[in-house]
Design an enzyme around this catalytic site. Structure first.
Site, short mmCIF file in Angstrom:
data_model
loop_
_atom_site.label_atom_id
_atom_site.label_comp_id
_atom_site.label_asym_id
_atom_site.label_seq_id
_atom_site.Cartn_x
_atom_site.Cartn_y
_atom_site.Cartn_z
N GLU A 215 -19.32 -10.25 -18.27
CA GLU A 215 -20.36 -9.37 -18.84
C GLU A 215 -21.50 -10.26 -19.27
O GLU A 215 -21.41 -10.95 -20.28
CB GLU A 215 -19.79 -8.58 -20.03
CG GLU A 215 -18.53 -7.79 -19.72
CD GLU A 215 -18.74 -6.70 -18.68
OE1 GLU A 215 -19.92 -6.38 -18.38
OE2 GLU A 215 -17.75 -6.18 -18.16
N CYS A 249 -27.10 -7.47 -25.32
CA CYS A 249 -27.24 -7.71 -23.88
C CYS A 249 -27.89 -6.52 -23.17
O CYS A 249 -28.46 -6.68 -22.09
CB CYS A 249 -25.89 -8.02 -23.25
SG CYS A 249 -24.65 -6.74 -23.49
#
Length: 463
Positions: A215, A249
């Protein structure tokens, strides 16, 4: 933690898996309920550690972003696990069906799952993957980020109170410990963080052929289509950059709009910042994690200015208030055009059409999320002509609040998906199961070939 501690911990977790390689539903639910109890019963300890690590971090935000979101993931798994664990009937070829054969598939535990978690949401991004790993029937080894050391130490202290050493363990240590952790022979490893570290992890994992979930984030664009509600865009972008000080993110990294929209947007963004700041107190603030990251953000803005950007700074006069730096149309060689911002700064670039905006996004690596503002036609056009881990219409960040949506990237923004049923499947072995029938089919397709071989062969080609 040295290798003489990492290896025995992994060995204990391996023993735990081998002693119960396919935990029944009751065992998995018990582990998930203990994880939920840890979060709820020790919330105050965790919030104190989070605030300490950030210099200051709003306990209200931490309670929502790190505790509530993780509890939601655990609750979702508890409610749905019995359905997720069911085997699935698969179609059996007609030629095999006559023999009495049957086919199905089942999700079985992989074994020991390693979790390398980051500093920006150090509880959620360690324990949400843990919920998926436990739901899938695995044992797990967590290595939290050393940047949020107090939270990592708190997790290392609390986990043994709720889990046995053959169920879940936590490794503490610096970057070198993380490097050695990534090289362990896990049955699956999930890493959340940056692209460069991910490349190193892939090289380490390759030696043991460890399957990976990565990720990675990247530069998430906001595409502002024709006729978009600019007040809505301004509010959502301000929120995306205020929440956790933009250290997310999936935070909006840059905005694409026409020059005409930009003239209208900037005062609206200023008002959105003022409104957000007016409704907060010092207790609602979140700090940039440390001096090194502050310096990096300052360097991005300074470099953008030196390379042609028009700068705006929306700031509060009160301590701990909202501060947003905006760089407009920097040169293509500016660092801010390539590097993920990951903080309370924003880039805006103008393009003369939706097609040009989509093309600009396509010129870079595939992002973790694309945010689209405008009508359905705009959204559909972006959907058809772009790639991303997630595609969001008229909102920002809240896709993560839905536990039944897969979370993950594509290409440079990551590989693999987790959360909800997708996390259960990611950390499971999707096993094919074939049950042979009473008629021995092999006699029909091996010498000496029966007379009906030719007919059987032709039939099978047409099925």
């Amino acid at each position: 933690m040295t290798d003489d501690l990492l290896n025995p911990s992994l060995a204990a977790l391996r023993r735990g898996h081998k002693s119960d390689p396919a935990p029944v539903l009751a065992t998995r639910l018990d582990r998930l309920r203990r994880l939920r109890a840890l979060l709820l019963e020790r919330e105050a300890d965790l919030l104190d550690a989070l605030s300490h690590d950030f210099g200051y971090r709003s306990k209200q935000q931490s309670a929502f972003a790190d505790i509530t979101t993780t509890v939601k993931s655990v609750n979702h798994a508890i409610k749905n696990l019995s359905f997720w664990m069911q085997s699935q009937r698969r179609q059996t070829d007609l030629s095999l069906r006559f023999s009495g054969a049957r086919c199905e598939s089942a999700y079985t535990p992989k074994g020991v799952v390693g979790i390398l978690s980051p500093w920006n949401f150090p509880i959620n991004l360690a324990l949400s993957p843990l919920a998926s790993a436990l739901a899938a029937g695995n044992t797990a080894f967590i290595k939290p980020s050393e940047i949020t050391a107090a939270t990592a130490e708190r997790l290392a202290h609390l986990i043994p109170e709720y889990f046995g050493p053959e169920e879940v363990q936590v490794a503490l240590g610096d970057v070198d410990t993380s490097r050695r952790f990534a090289a362990l022979p896990f049955d699956h490893l999930i890493y959340t963080g940056g692209e460069q570290v991910a490349k190193s992890i892939m090289r380490s994992a390759a030696d043991n052929l460890v399957p990976l979930t990565l990720e990675l984030g990247g530069k998430c664009p906001v595409i502002v289509g024709p006729g978009a509600d600019l007040d809505l865009v301004a509010r959502k972008v301000a929120f995306g950059k205020y929440f956790n000080a933009g250290q997310i993110c999936i935070a909006p990294d840059y905005v694409l709009m026409t020059a005409d929209q930009l003239d209208q947007f900037l005062p609206k963004l200023a008002r959105a910042v003022t409104r957000a700041d007016a409704s907060t107190t010092d207790n609602d603030a979140v700090s940039v994690i440390n001096a090194r990251h502050k310096q990096r953000l300052e360097q991005l803005i300074s470099d953008a200015k030196n390379k042609g950007a028009q700068l705006h700074h929306f700031a509060s006069e009160k301590p701990g208030g909202y501060s947003l730096h905006v760089a407009i149309n920097p040169g293509e060689d500016a660092d801010i055009c390539r590097e993920e911002i990951f903080g309370p700064s924003l880039m805006i670039k103008t393009a003369d059409s939706l097609a040009s905006q989509i093309a600009m996004v396509g010129e870079g690596p595939h992002p973790l999320a694309i945010y689209v503002f405008g009508d359905r036609r705009t959204f559909d056009e972006v959907a058809k002509n772009s790639q991303s881990g997630a595609l969001i219409h008229n909102d920002i960040i809240f896709q993560y609040a839905n536990d039944d949506l897969p979370f993950g990237g594509i290409g440079a923004s990551g590989m693999g998906k987790y959360r909800g049923i997708d996390g259960f499947r990611e950390f499971s072995n999707h096993r094919a199961i074939y049950r042979g029938g009473g008629i021995d089919v092999s006699k029909m397709v091996t010498p000496p070939y029966p007379r009906i071989f030719g007919a059987i062969n032709k039939i099978m080609r047409k099925l």
